[in-house]
Scaffold this motif. Structure first.
Motif, PDB file in Angstrom:
ATOM      1  N   VAL A  26     100.456  94.120  88.617  1.00 15.88           N
ATOM      2  CA  VAL A  26      99.273  93.769  89.403  1.00 15.88           C
ATOM      3  C   VAL A  26      98.017  93.988  88.558  1.00 15.88           C
ATOM      4  CG1 VAL A  26      97.857  94.393  91.392  1.00 15.88           C
ATOM      5  CG2 VAL A  26     100.339  94.198  91.634  1.00 15.88           C
ATOM      6  N   GLY A  27      97.950  95.124  87.888  1.00 16.50           N
ATOM      7  CA  GLY A  27      96.808  95.408  87.028  1.00 16.50           C
ATOM      8  C   GLY A  27      96.689  94.415  85.881  1.00 16.50           C
ATOM      9  N   LEU A  28      97.833  94.043  85.304  1.00 15.89           N
ATOM     10  CA  LEU A  28      97.846  93.071  84.210  1.00 15.89           C
ATOM     11  C   LEU A  28      97.323  91.716  84.676  1.00 15.89           C
ATOM     12  CD1 LEU A  28      98.918  93.066  81.196  1.00 15.89           C
ATOM     13  CD2 LEU A  28     100.907  91.860  82.097  1.00 15.89           C
ATOM     14  N   LEU A  29      97.776  91.289  85.850  1.00 14.68           N
ATOM     15  CA  LEU A  29      97.328  90.007  86.398  1.00 14.68           C
ATOM     16  C   LEU A  29      95.826  90.010  86.690  1.00 14.68           C
ATOM     17  CD1 LEU A  29     100.314  89.273  88.801  1.00 14.68           C
ATOM     18  CD2 LEU A  29      99.631  87.834  86.876  1.00 14.68           C
ATOM     19  N   MET A  30      95.335  91.123  87.167  1.00 15.22           N
ATOM     20  CA  MET A  30      93.908  91.212  87.466  1.00 15.22           C
ATOM     21  C   MET A  30      93.078  91.137  86.190  1.00 15.22           C
ATOM     22  SD  MET A  30      94.143  94.138  90.433  1.00 15.22           S
ATOM     23  CE  MET A  30      92.390  94.311  90.662  1.00 15.22           C
ATOM     24  N   ARG A  31      93.507  91.821  85.161  1.00 17.35           N
ATOM     25  CA  ARG A  31      92.788  91.754  83.882  1.00 17.35           C
ATOM     26  C   ARG A  31      92.847  90.342  83.300  1.00 17.35           C
ATOM     27  NH1 ARG A  31      93.437  95.518  79.038  1.00 17.35           N
ATOM     28  NH2 ARG A  31      91.609  94.279  78.532  1.00 17.35           N
ATOM     29  N   TYR A  32      93.992  89.710  83.447  1.00 15.61           N
ATOM     30  CA  TYR A  32      94.166  88.351  82.945  1.00 15.61           C
ATOM     31  C   TYR A  32      93.225  87.384  83.647  1.00 15.61           C
ATOM     32  CZ  TYR A  32      96.626  83.868  82.233  1.00 15.61           C
ATOM     33  OH  TYR A  32      96.955  82.567  81.940  1.00 15.61           O
ATOM     34  N   ARG A  33      93.162  87.479  84.975  1.00 13.91           N
ATOM     35  CA  ARG A  33      92.286  86.590  85.741  1.00 13.91           C
ATOM     36  C   ARG A  33      90.818  86.786  85.376  1.00 13.91           C
ATOM     37  NH1 ARG A  33      93.428  83.567  90.023  1.00 13.91           N
ATOM     38  NH2 ARG A  33      91.399  83.984  90.950  1.00 13.91           N
ATOM     39  N   GLU A  34      90.433  88.027  85.147  1.00 12.94           N
ATOM     40  CA  GLU A  34      89.041  88.305  84.791  1.00 12.94           C
ATOM     41  C   GLU A  34      88.644  87.642  83.481  1.00 12.94           C
ATOM     42  OE1 GLU A  34      88.894  92.516  84.686  1.00 12.94           O
ATOM     43  OE2 GLU A  34      88.939  92.752  86.874  1.00 12.94           O
ATOM     44  N   ALA A  35      89.634  87.410  82.600  1.00 13.72           N
ATOM     45  CA  ALA A  35      89.351  86.837  81.283  1.00 13.72           C
ATOM     46  C   ALA A  35      89.408  85.312  81.259  1.00 13.72           C
ATOM     47  CB  ALA A  35      90.337  87.396  80.254  1.00 13.72           C
ATOM     48  N   LEU A  36      89.926  84.699  82.343  1.00 15.66           N
ATOM     49  CA  LEU A  36      90.085  83.245  82.348  1.00 15.66           C
ATOM     50  C   LEU A  36      88.765  82.543  82.640  1.00 15.66           C
ATOM     51  CD1 LEU A  36      93.427  82.672  84.310  1.00 15.66           C
ATOM     52  CD2 LEU A  36      93.065  82.510  81.837  1.00 15.66           C
ATOM     53  N   PRO A  37      88.518  81.403  81.980  1.00 18.45           N
ATOM     54  CA  PRO A  37      87.333  80.611  82.318  1.00 18.45           C
ATOM     55  C   PRO A  37      87.475  80.025  83.719  1.00 18.45           C
ATOM     56  CG  PRO A  37      88.731  79.427  80.758  1.00 18.45           C
ATOM     57  CD  PRO A  37      89.287  80.814  80.873  1.00 18.45           C
ATOM     58  N   GLU A  38      86.348  79.708  84.329  1.00 16.76           N
ATOM     59  CA  GLU A  38      86.331  79.249  85.711  1.00 16.76           C
ATOM     60  C   GLU A  38      87.218  78.024  85.922  1.00 16.76           C
ATOM     61  OE1 GLU A  38      85.593  79.391  89.638  1.00 16.76           O
ATOM     62  OE2 GLU A  38      84.932  80.858  88.139  1.00 16.76           O
ATOM     63  N   GLN A  39      87.216  77.122  84.967  1.00 13.08           N
ATOM     64  CA  GLN A  39      88.006  75.897  85.109  1.00 13.08           C
ATOM     65  C   GLN A  39      89.498  76.197  85.260  1.00 13.08           C
ATOM     66  OE1 GLN A  39      88.167  73.352  81.660  1.00 13.08           O
ATOM     67  NE2 GLN A  39      88.362  71.502  82.894  1.00 13.08           N
ATOM     68  N   ARG A  40      89.998  77.140  84.479  1.00 11.74           N
ATOM     69  CA  ARG A  40      91.415  77.476  84.564  1.00 11.74           C
ATOM     70  C   ARG A  40      91.728  78.294  85.814  1.00 11.74           C
ATOM     71  NH1 ARG A  40      93.399  78.660  78.315  1.00 11.74           N
ATOM     72  NH2 ARG A  40      92.487  76.759  77.429  1.00 11.74           N
ATOM     73  N   LEU A  41      90.761  79.037  86.303  1.00  6.39           N
ATOM     74  CA  LEU A  41      90.971  79.795  87.534  1.00  6.39           C
ATOM     75  C   LEU A  41      91.177  78.870  88.732  1.00  6.39           C
ATOM     76  CD1 LEU A  41      88.439  82.762  87.307  1.00  6.39           C
ATOM     77  CD2 LEU A  41      90.927  82.912  87.385  1.00  6.39           C
ATOM     78  N   ARG A  42      90.614  77.672  88.654  1.00 11.38           N
ATOM     79  CA  ARG A  42      90.755  76.723  89.750  1.00 11.38           C
ATOM     80  C   ARG A  42      92.117  76.023  89.740  1.00 11.38           C
ATOM     81  NH1 ARG A  42      85.199  75.431  88.461  1.00 11.38           N
ATOM     82  NH2 ARG A  42      85.901  73.619  87.263  1.00 11.38           N
TER      83      ARG A  42
END
Length: 344
Positions: free
Chosen positions: A199-215
Motif C-alpha cells: 500500500v505504501g509503495l503504491l502511494m509513493r508510486y502514484r505521487e510520482a506519476l504525471p497527471e496524464q498517467r494518473l488519469r
C-alpha cells in the motif's frame, strides 16, 4: 483427395498463421513475439519453400532439426519451432485451408528422447539482499521505472498479468489486488492480499506519476493512456538488470524464498496461481485468503530486512519468521478510505 487451392508450400501456411496470431489480442504479447521470431528466424529460411505434400519427418530432420542441432541450439528452441509448425498446420486444417495435415503425426519427441532440463534461475536466495537494495535504489531514483520489478518480486506475478493491473482493481479498503482471468496465463481470476508495505509503495508510486498517467485506467500506463507493452517492459527489465536476470527470475526467486520462511507448499503454489487440482483447492477454499495474507506478510517482512522499507516508507514491525498463528503488528500505515487507488 484433391489439395485445397491457395496454400502450396510450408511458407504459405506459416505466413498465413502468423498474420492471424499477430493480430489476435487474446494471445499474450510474449507468445506472439516469441512465435513470430521462431518462425521467421528458424523455420521459414529452412523450410519455407518445401511443398506441403513433401513435408514428412525425414524432411523435418534434414532441413530443420539437424541443422538447428548442429548450430548447438537448445532443445527447447527446437521444440518451440516444431510447436509453432504444429499450431500453424492445425489452424490451417481446422479452417479448411489444407486437405491434409502433415504435422499431425510429427512431434518434438520424434527427434529428441532426452529429458528437457528446466532453465536455471539467474537469481538465488543469496542474491536477495543485493537485489532488493538495487531495486529500491532504482525506485527511489525513478518510481515509474522501479515499480514494475518491485511489485513482481513482492507478489511473484508474471509480467503480463502485472502490466494488466488496473487501478480500479486495487482496493485499499479490502486490501486486495484482483487479477481477472483474461489478464493471465492460467485463465482464471486471482486475488492477492495487499500488505501495508505494498500500500505504501503504491502511494509513493502514484505521487510520482504525471497527471496524464494518473488519469489512465492502468497502473503501468504510457503516454496516451494505454498500458506499457510487454516488449517495452522486458526492455525495461533488461536495462535494470544489466541483462543478468529476467522478469521470470523474480517470480522464481519469490517462490523459492517462500519455503525459507516457513510457507506451506500448497499456500505458496496458490499464491503464485499454480493449479493444485480440485481436491487440494477445495481444501484451501475456506481460509485461502487468510493464508495468502499471512504468507505475503512474512515475505514482505523478509524483504524489509533486505531494505524494502526504504522504498515503501512504512514502519511495519513484523519478524521475518512469523509463527502460523501470529499476527503482524502495524506500527505506522497511513489510513486510506477510498475503495480503490483511482478511477477507470
Amino acid at each position: 483427395m484433391a489439395k485445397k487451392p491457395g496454400f502450396r508450400t510450408l511458407g504459405d501456411v506459416v505466413e498465413w498463421w502468423l498474420s492471424r496470431i499477430e493480430g489476435d489480442r487474446t494471445r499474450s504479447e510474449k507468445y506472439r513475439s516469441t512465435m513470430a521470431s521462431a518462425m521467421r528466424v528458424q523455420v521459414l529460411p529452412r523450410l519455407g519453400k518445401v511443398m506441403i505434400a513433401k513435408l514428412d519427418r525425414v524432411v523435418m530432420d534434414n532441413k530443420l532439426v539437424w541443422p538447428m542441432q548442429q548450430a548447438e541450439m537448445a532443445p527447447r528452441t527446437i521444440q518451440k519451432a516444431i510447436q509453432g509448425l504444429r499450431q500453424a498446420f492445425a489452424m490451417a486444417e481446422e479452417m479448411n485451408r489444407i486437405a491434409a495435415n502433415p504435422m499431425a503425426s510429427i512431434t518434438f519427441r520424434n527427434f529428441y528422447k532426452g529429458k528437457l532440463k528446466p532453465k536455471p534461475a539467474a537469481l538465488s536466495r543469496i542474491d536477495l539482499r543485493a537485489l532488493v537494495r538495487h531495486l529500491v535504489a532504482v525506485f527511489n531514483d525513478d518510481p515509474a521505472k522501479g515499480m514494475l520489478p518491485l511489485l513482481m518480486l513482492a507478489h511473484g506475478t508474471r509480467i503480463g498479468e502485472t502490466l494488466s493491473a488496473r487501478w480500479s482493481r486495487v482496493s485499499l479498503d479490502e486490501r486486495i489486488w484482483f487479477i481477472s482471468s483474461a489478464d493471465q496465463k492460467s485463465s482464471r481470476e486471482h486475488m492477492l492480499p495487499l500488505t501495508p508495505q505494498v500500500v505504501g509503495l503504491l502511494m509513493r508510486y502514484r505521487e510520482a506519476l504525471p497527471e496524464q498517467r494518473l488519469r489512465s485506467a492502468f497502473v503501468f500506463a504510457v503516454r496516451g493512456g494505454n498500458r506499457l507493452a510487454e516488449t517495452s517492459a522486458h526492455k525495461l527489465i533488461r536495462g535494470i538488470s544489466g541483462r543478468a536476470w529476467t522478469s521470470h527470475d523474480l517470480r522464481k526467486l519469490m517462490r523459492d524464498s517462500l519455503a525459507d520462511i516457513g510457507i506451506d507448499y500448497m499456500v505458496a503454489e496458490r499464491l503464485i496461481n499454480h493449479s493444485l487440482g480440485v481436491t487440494a483447492e477445495t481444501y484451501l477454499t475456506k481460509d485461502d485468503m487468510a493464508r495468502r495474507r499471512d504468507a505475503l506478510e512474512r515475505w514482505h517482512a523478509r524483504l524489509d530486512e533486505c531494505g524494502f522499507a526504504n522504498a515503501h516508507g512504512q514502519k511495519v514491525a513484523v519478524p521475518a519468521l512469523l509463527q502460523n498463528n501470529a499476527a503482524p503488528e502495524l506500527a505506522g500505515i497511513a489510513a486510506v478510505s477510498s475503495a480503490s487507488m483511482g478511477g477507470g
